[in-house]
Design an enzyme around this catalytic site. Structure first.
Site, mmCIF file in Angstrom:
data_model
loop_
_atom_site.group_PDB
_atom_site.id
_atom_site.type_symbol
_atom_site.label_atom_id
_atom_site.label_comp_id
_atom_site.label_asym_id
_atom_site.label_seq_id
_atom_site.Cartn_x
_atom_site.Cartn_y
_atom_site.Cartn_z
ATOM 1 N N ASP A 1 -25.312 41.370 -13.580
ATOM 2 C CA ASP A 1 -24.827 40.464 -12.543
ATOM 3 C C ASP A 1 -26.072 40.088 -11.778
ATOM 4 O O ASP A 1 -26.333 41.121 -10.646
ATOM 5 C CB ASP A 1 -23.615 41.295 -11.584
ATOM 6 C CG ASP A 1 -23.354 40.046 -10.272
ATOM 7 O OD1 ASP A 1 -23.908 39.147 -10.205
ATOM 8 O OD2 ASP A 1 -22.399 40.510 -9.759
ATOM 9 N N ASP B 1 -11.068 30.266 -7.257
ATOM 10 C CA ASP B 1 -11.622 31.436 -7.225
ATOM 11 C C ASP B 1 -10.973 32.534 -6.559
ATOM 12 O O ASP B 1 -9.876 32.373 -6.046
ATOM 13 C CB ASP B 1 -13.166 31.107 -6.566
ATOM 14 C CG ASP B 1 -14.385 31.932 -7.258
ATOM 15 O OD1 ASP B 1 -13.990 33.033 -7.383
ATOM 16 O OD2 ASP B 1 -15.421 31.383 -7.240
ATOM 17 N N ASP C 1 -14.590 36.704 -14.496
ATOM 18 C CA ASP C 1 -15.771 36.839 -13.840
ATOM 19 C C ASP C 1 -16.300 38.346 -13.710
ATOM 20 O O ASP C 1 -15.268 39.232 -13.887
ATOM 21 C CB ASP C 1 -15.786 35.928 -12.267
ATOM 22 C CG ASP C 1 -17.248 35.798 -12.017
ATOM 23 O OD1 ASP C 1 -18.034 36.228 -12.632
ATOM 24 O OD2 ASP C 1 -17.348 35.199 -10.710
ATOM 25 N N ARG D 1 -17.987 35.442 -18.264
ATOM 26 C CA ARG D 1 -19.632 35.358 -17.555
ATOM 27 C C ARG D 1 -20.303 36.356 -18.587
ATOM 28 O O ARG D 1 -21.344 36.152 -18.865
ATOM 29 C CB ARG D 1 -19.685 35.802 -16.106
ATOM 30 C CG ARG D 1 -21.020 35.375 -15.643
ATOM 31 C CD ARG D 1 -21.200 35.640 -14.268
ATOM 32 N NE ARG D 1 -21.060 36.923 -13.789
ATOM 33 C CZ ARG D 1 -21.277 37.283 -12.435
ATOM 34 N NH1 ARG D 1 -21.303 36.499 -11.401
ATOM 35 N NH2 ARG D 1 -20.868 38.634 -12.247
ATOM 36 N N ASP E 1 -24.298 32.484 -12.046
ATOM 37 C CA ASP E 1 -24.740 31.862 -10.664
ATOM 38 C C ASP E 1 -26.105 31.038 -10.573
ATOM 39 O O ASP E 1 -27.121 31.775 -10.253
ATOM 40 C CB ASP E 1 -24.545 32.932 -9.910
ATOM 41 C CG ASP E 1 -22.923 33.581 -9.729
ATOM 42 O OD1 ASP E 1 -22.034 32.886 -10.274
ATOM 43 O OD2 ASP E 1 -22.996 34.570 -9.165
ATOM 44 N N HIS F 1 -19.087 23.607 -10.035
ATOM 45 C CA HIS F 1 -18.674 24.486 -9.324
ATOM 46 C C HIS F 1 -19.654 24.688 -8.094
ATOM 47 O O HIS F 1 -20.898 24.340 -8.120
ATOM 48 C CB HIS F 1 -18.984 25.926 -10.190
ATOM 49 C CG HIS F 1 -18.570 27.103 -9.619
ATOM 50 N ND1 HIS F 1 -17.191 27.354 -8.569
ATOM 51 C CD2 HIS F 1 -18.936 28.615 -9.643
ATOM 52 C CE1 HIS F 1 -17.104 28.425 -8.197
ATOM 53 N NE2 HIS F 1 -17.968 29.123 -8.911
#
Lengths: 454, 943
Positions: free
Chosen positions: B284, B430, B543, B602, B618, B676
């Protein structure tokens, strides 16, 4: 009123010749009269009349397919008897979703649409009625508030004038005090100069009778007593030795007390001679030692204190004036109708937060833990060009952690009560409030309402 | 969506908009990578023991020995059906089993017999099936060469970088001493009772763990980080010690390699000699940086190699942290140098060398021998499966934001789309929609009546996606947590307790998705009676499934956490795939197995294509991020993951109107089309940038919707064959080197060429139109251009340069409505673009759009072909059954000449004339309302 219109619609509907042309309003039927060929309304093309509403788009303006979904820029007319007629985009014809309350858009789809126009119409009429009542009541209240506002405005103006008068008075006083202080300061300075210039022996006694008297008169009752003499007077040769009661009484001329006049002729002379007795503990500095200087000093101090007080009062008043002027400089509407909101606050709890709107002042958010966060301070009116009083903006609240600061946009709507109706935060740190108040009621709205609703 | 809260603050305070590189390891900071990379090309210490060779019907096995430490390895070589070779290397007798990645291959790959062509003491030559392909196994040193004819296609261990850190006992511990003592006692006993004295060599080679440890002593001492490793404040206890594996591959004649996503880098992989290798380790990464080899959210260990006459692939099946080094003998050469080589007939052929290094597991590599790009796609698909066939609606436009605050917010955004006449299919929620980040729940105030909300969307034929992340709040009042704990489904820490880490909800547990029983239970949680407030139009988003652990090393799980018997080290890169899989299975099960699921993930791994869509994580509202979305999705498509997209507008920061519009225009032509935005950015629904920009965005989204039939057909093809939907130019023009490095434009299928405008303030773009014999038609103006040229195109804000290949037929639905479902029965317009031979070909695929009934042959699949002035529709699936209400509304023939008459002939033999219009300036013939049903046979003849 409503019924008349509806009746008219039904009546004229019966006369529409082009009723087979789906999706057009009666005012457009003239374009579809010709039965041999059709001229696109924009004049771009002539097509055989069979190609009108044949589910294929021939005209760029979509006018050949008012009743189908064939044209990308077309529109379909919902007659909606009993309710409001309106246009929908052609793309909503036969898409399986009921758009016209008369179900006319779904003539060839799986959707089972009911004709809901009558119900909707009734609801709408009831709604409009409520709205109208609200508007009437709102406008009535608004009138009151305008009147109150005018009074309030006047009151505030009067208050301002009053304050300004006070300020003027204070200004005069202030000048007077400044002058007095100046004089006192000068006196003090002169005394000091004189003291410095003169011989110390002379200067030492260069005090006024009264100042020495005051010095001895510890309790300030205007007469000197035995114990006051004992406290302040000593022998020249031996400062440590306290005068006996008899000795003190003797200095007072045999009595228990002595006033200024008697003093001047008795004790004063003894002290001035300075053979036997003197005033005890005379400080080494000439100022302290010199009664004239002490008095001048005291007087200067007194005047300074007085001046300060007046200055403070003057500042306070001026601050009040500028506050009031600032408040009065705000635009409270053409008739000062929003003035009453000033100094009021309105609260609303939304989920875990309590929001407080203090119009023309600030917006706050408080969480259940009691932490208060500023969502903005009064910024400006930010409504439309037509009605700038429909929206307020509060800016420069607590900073946000991704930069910028919190701000709130307040939308004013017409209602019979003044209250905060909703709070939203569509983007982080940007708040939207719905604020209802009679003063937001607009007579124009009422007129437009009648035209469009019926 | 989600970045790392803790890092966030630090970065925000410093005001920097870039990744904090210090949070992630370089090769030097990753002990095994440093250790392995220190090995330089040299003669390999490995020797093949030919006497141990066994050749069966399905495979060849052979022992390898490392002459330095005498540890033996077992090599297995398979010839797989479909022109693939599998090479598997494990320790002959590992101290304990080494992890072999399960659940990625869709089945045990079927083999073909190998035959021995020749053998001597230097090696063996095996035939790879019927073609002239052979594999040469050289014994000393060990290497493998795959040949076709006289040409070497690929060599393994040719640089001697095969390395296999055998499992061993730790010598400085008590347990080692006990074991080694017992072992030597046992040795002595054996010796006493064995009459025959074993030869010294044999004894040394005995793969006894204790002996191995003994012999490996010298290796051990030298290097730190074998038994323990610390990064920042995190220590990795490494109870199993060193276990890395490494192998090199040489690709003669290759100068272009691709794949190994996910990296924010160019399509064509770069050499890594002067920096870190490409890293594959699902992480991440907060505010990732572009154009570098750092690891991102997903990992697919598949590399494609390409030159003008061959495409091959290497699939390195290992789920541990992996680094890939690339070097090339031509990388340093200038164009002039290369030309000189050519002129002088330089002996040196270009060559690319690749080296894979993984922290644990075994070497299990699939060599896909092509020879065409589509062959490689098919080969890889035969191993790991194809792209799941998405529900049609999921190819529409998705509106997302962190977060839509409450039901009223959802309602008003939904209404906004209608008000501004912009179609959309999915609105997304979300993490804030949950009750305190407890997934499978709803915030009781903001989303008090979710079914009402979902029904509202359903009435508009629209759908919703809600997020379900794999970290579970540790909270004894939370049903999901209690059930997982009571079933003992959590991943364990090294001491045997439940592993806990910080994520959105605070302290969280991580379900062990590697367990089939855990996944079954997870899937059952999506049942309508379990996941309260849900309906069939609610789909799911996974996610943070790298997994993201805010307070873990590199923001992920500790490598010594335990998944049953396996360390997290072994399974790390496949964790996200399992989360995705369990969720997709849950959505299938809740419908009783009838409905196709839509799940976005993701994190991903090889095989993730089978479970749904992937996005590039992201990103940020920057022009470079818009540009990189193209190579990032192209790279994913090459390794099977077709359903790829980037956050339209950019996740972090707020885009200006121009960037936003350009991003919509680009995203509309990428497979997964979702806008998004980060919570801290300003609202950016399409209508918030003034009427002009709203109109531009509306137009971009509408173009997407008109092309849905084409997208859907391409996804059907991807599902059937594994061919990517979004393709680099070289895939369709494999013999044209000019296409090999192009990644600022791309193909959709093979018929649409898209060159998005990705420069701020652009006045024009230069598009490369490939194909010497091709013609390309501008889809907006119908202007015809020749192939094999760079074409300068002036652009305005409304321009989206898109070209249709001459020779293709693309079906569109021009009646753009509120959502894809609203367009179900709408008629088609066929765009027939003629090539120089005046022919064209295309397909039309139709089914119900959302169920698995296509597997039961309920679909229409037709071939449309234009030849000899006649366009006909032929059934490609005569055994399939499906009816459609859709008909052919219009046929637009580009590059046509004017006919005197047009006749349509339908199945019943009826012939009828068709009206038409001819635009002589652009040579466009438009047939008006031919009217045939889209599912029937018909022929339209131009006379």
């Amino acid at each position: 009123m409503f019924f008349q219109i509806i009746f008219a619609a039904v009546f004229s509907g019966g006369l529409v010749d082009a009723r087979k042309i789906r999706g057009i309003s009666s005012s457009y039927k003239r374009f579809y009269r010709e039965r041999k060929s059709f001229l696109c309304i924009d004049g771009s093309k002539i097509i055989p009349f069979e190609q009108v509403n044949d589910d294929y788009c021939d005209c760029d303006d979509g006018s050949d397919e008012p009743g189908t979904s064939a044209c990308p820029r077309g529109r379909f007319y919902c007659t909606n008897l009993g309710f409001r007629p309106h246009y929908i985009p052609s793309s909503r014809v036969n898409d399986g979703i009921c758009d016209c309350c008369d179900a006319s858009d779904e003539y060839n789809s799986h959707a089972h649409c009911q004709n809901t126009c009558w119900n909707l119409g009734q609801k709408e009429r009831a709604y409009v009625e409520v709205q109208m009542r609200t508007l009437d009541e709102g406008l009535r209240l608004k009138q009151q508030l305008i009147e109150e506002g005018v009074l309030l405005w006047r009151e505030k103006q009067a208050q301002l004038r009053e304050l300004q008068q006070v300020a003027e008075d204070l200004q005069i006083k202030l000048e007077e005090h400044r002058r007095r202080k100046h004089e006192a300061d000068q006196l003090k300075e002169q005394t000091l100069k004189a003291l410095a210039a003169g011989d110390s022996g002379l200067g030492r006694w260069n005090r006024t009778v009264s100042s020495v008297f005051q010095l001895l008169d510890s309790n300030g009752d205007g007469s000197i007593t035995v114990d006051e003499v004992q406290a302040k007077v000593s022998f020249v040769h031996d400062e440590e030795q306290i005068l006996s009661e008899e000795e003190a009484a003797a200095l007072l001329g045999g009595g228990q007390r002595m006033d200024l006049i008697k003093f001047q002729h008795t004790l004063w002379e003894v002290l001035t001679k300075g053979d036997n007795v003197k005033i005890k503990d005379t400080p080494s500095s000439p100022v302290g030692e010199d009664p004239h200087l002490q008095a001048a000093d005291k007087a200067a101090e007194w005047e300074t204190t007085n001046l300060k007080k007046v200055e403070e009062a003057y500042d306070t008043v001026n601050m009040e004036i500028s506050d009031l002027q600032k408040k009065l400089a705000i635009d409270y509407g053409t008739d000062w109708e929003f003035l009453f909101l000033n100094s009021q606050c309105y609260k609303l709890k939304v989920y875990e937060y309590t929001y407080t709107l203090c119009p023309f002042n600030q917006v706050l958010q408080k969480n259940t833990a009691g932490t208060e966060v500023s969502l903005g301070k009064w910024g400006m009116w930010a409504g439309t060009a037509k009605n700038q009083y429909s929206q307020m903006v509060y800016e420069n609240g607590e900073p946000c952690w991704q930069g910028g600061s919190r701000s709130t946009t307040v939308t004013l709507t017409c209602g019979t009560e003044t209250a905060l109706r909703s709070v939203k935060e569509p983007s982080k740190c940007q708040y939207m409030m719905d604020f209802q108040t009679p003063v937001a009621c607009q007579p124009v709205l009422k007129q437009r309402g009648i035209h469009s609703e019926l | 969506m989600a970045p790392v809260l803790l890092l966030w603050l630090a970065v925000c305070l410093s005001g920097a908009w870039a990744v904090d590189r210090g949070n992630f390891k370089t090769c030097d900071q990753s002990a095994f990578c440093k250790r392995q990379r220190a090995l330089k090309p040299a003669e390999s210490p490995y020797r093949a023991l030919l006497e141990t060779m066994e050749l069966t019907n399905t495979k060849l096995t052979l022992q390898l020995i490392n002459d330095n430490n005498k540890v033996r390895l077992l090599l297995e070589l398979y010839r797989l059906q479909g022109n693939m070779t599998r090479v598997k290397i494990n320790e002959l007798k590992p101290l304990k089993p080494r992890y072999e990645v399960p659940d990625v291959l869709i089945r045990e790959p079927p083999t073909e017999p190998l035959s021995l062509l020749s053998q001597d003491e230097n090696g063996v030559v095996l035939s790879l099936g019927a073609e002239s392909q052979r594999v040469i196994v050289s014994a000393r040193p060990f290497r493998l060469d795959i040949m076709e004819g006289r040409e070497v296609v690929m060599s393994l261990n040719s640089r001697g970088l095969l390395a296999f850190e055998h499992l061993r006992m730790r010598k400085d511990t008590f347990s080692y001493k006990v074991t080694s003592t017992v072992a030597s006692v046992w040795d002595n006993i054996k010796r006493v009772f064995t009459s025959q004295t074993e030869p010294e060599v044999e004894k040394n080679e005995e793969a006894d763990p204790a002996n191995q440890a003994e012999t490996a002593k010298d290796e051990d001492k030298a290097v730190d980080g074998m038994w323990e490793e610390t990064f920042k404040s995190h220590s990795d206890s490494k109870p199993n010690g060193p276990s890395a594996v490494s192998l090199d591959f040489s690709l003669p004649g290759v100068e272009h390699v691709y794949g190994i996503p996910e990296h924010a880098d160019d399509l064509r992989l770069k050499t890594t000699d002067n920096g870190d290798p490409y890293r594959l380790y699902n992480l991440d990464v907060f505010q990732y940086e572009l154009y570098n080899p750092m690891a991102l959210y997903g990992a697919v260990p598949v590399m494609l190699a390409h030159n003008t006459h061959r495409t091959t692939g290497i699939f390195w099946l290992n789920a541990a942290e992996t680094w890939v080094d690339i070097s090339s003998n031509t990388a340093g050469k200038t164009v002039f140098g290369k030309m000189l080589d050519y002129v002088q007939g330089s002996s040196e052929t270009p060559q690319t060398d690749v080296r894979w290094i993984s922290e644990s597991g075994i070497i299990d590599v699939f060599i896909m021998l092509g020879p065409t790009p589509t062959d490689v796609f098919a080969q890889y698909a035969s191993l790991t499966g194809t792209q799941s066939f998405p529900p049609l609606a999921s190819l529409g436009y998705h509106q997302c934001r962190w977060n839509y605050n409450d039901q009223e917010d959802v309602r008003s955004v939904d209404a906004g789309f209608d008000e501004h006449d912009i179609p959309y299919d999915f609105i997304w929620l979300d993490i804030e929609h949950t009750d305190g980040k407890r997934y499978f729940t709803w915030d009781p105030h903001k989303f008090a009546t979710p079914k009402e909300m979902l029904q509202g969307l359903k009435d508009k034929k629209r759908k919703m996606v809600a997020i379900v992340d794999p970290h579970i709040k540790v909270d004894s009042n939370y049903k999901i947590h209690n059930e997982i704990r009571s079933r003992d489904f959590y991943v364990k820490n090294k001491d045997g307790g439940d592993y806990e880490g910080w994520c959105w909800p605070g302290n969280a547990g991580y379900p062990d998705f590697t367990r089939a029983d855990m996944r079954d239970w997870w899937a059952s949680m999506f049942a309508y009676d379990q996941y309260e407030g849900t309906m069939d139009n609610l789909h799911t988003w996974n996610d943070m499934n790298e997994p993201s652990v805010f307070n873990g090393p590199e923001v992920t799980m500790h490598k010594d956490a335990m998944h049953g018997d396996w360390e997290h080290r072994d399974v790390h890169n496949i964790y996200g795939l399992y989360v995705h899989r369990a969720t997709a299975e849950g959505l299938i099960q809740r419908s009783g197995g009838t409905e196709r699921p839509f799940v976005l993930t993701r994190a991903f791994f090889a095989g993730s294509q089978r479970y749904g869509a992937v996005w590039t994580g992201d990103n940020a509202a920057e022009w470079d991020h818009l540009k990189i979305s193209i190579p990032m999705c192209l790279s994913l498509g090459l390794v099977g993951i077709s359903f790829c997209g980037a956050d339209v507008g950019g996740f972090f920061k707020s885009p200006g109107a121009e960037l936003l519009v350009r991003w919509y225009q680009t995203g509309a032509y990428q497979p997964f089309f979702r806008a998004h935005a980060h919570m801290d950015t300003a609202r950016r629904e399409p209508w918030l940038f003034g009427p002009e920009n709203t109109a531009l965005i509306r137009e971009a989204v509408r173009q997407r919707y008109t092309l849905l039939p084409y997208w859907y057909q391409l996804f059907y093809q991807a599902h059937r064959t594994g061919y990517p939907v979004m393709r680099p130019l070289w895939v369709e023009y494999p013999q044209d080197p000019a296409t090999f490095a192009v990644d600022n434009e791309f193909l959709i299928g093979k018929d649409l060429l898209v060159h998005p405008v990705t420069e701020e303030g652009a006045r024009g773009v230069t598009a490369f139109l490939p194909g010497k014999h091709e013609v390309w038609f501008d889809v907006h103006t119908f202007q015809k251009h020749n192939g094999a040229q760079n074409l300068y195109i002036p652009v305005t804000m409304s321009s989206i340069p898109v070209f249709q290949r001459g020779g293709s037929i693309i079906p569109r639905k021009l009646r753009v409505r509120r959502s894809s479902l609203c367009m179900e029965d709408d008629p088609y317009t066929l765009y027939v673009a003629l090539n120089v031979q005046r022919t064209a070909e295309g397909e039309l695929y139709i089914d119900d759009g959302h169920t698995f009934n296509y597997e039961k042959k309920e679909f229409i699949h037709r071939r449309l072909s234009f030849i000899n002035n006649s366009l006909s529709s032929v059934n490609l699936a005569p055994d399939a059954q499906f009816t459609t209400a859709s008909w052919i509304e219009r046929i637009v023939i580009l590059g046509a000449s004017k006919p005197s008459k047009v006749i349509v002939k339908t199945t019943d033999g009826q012939e009828s004339p068709v009206e038409f219009e001819f635009d002589a300036s652009m040579s466009v013939l438009t047939l008006r309302k031919p009217g045939m049903n889209a599912g029937e046979d018909w022929t339209v003849t131009l006379q």
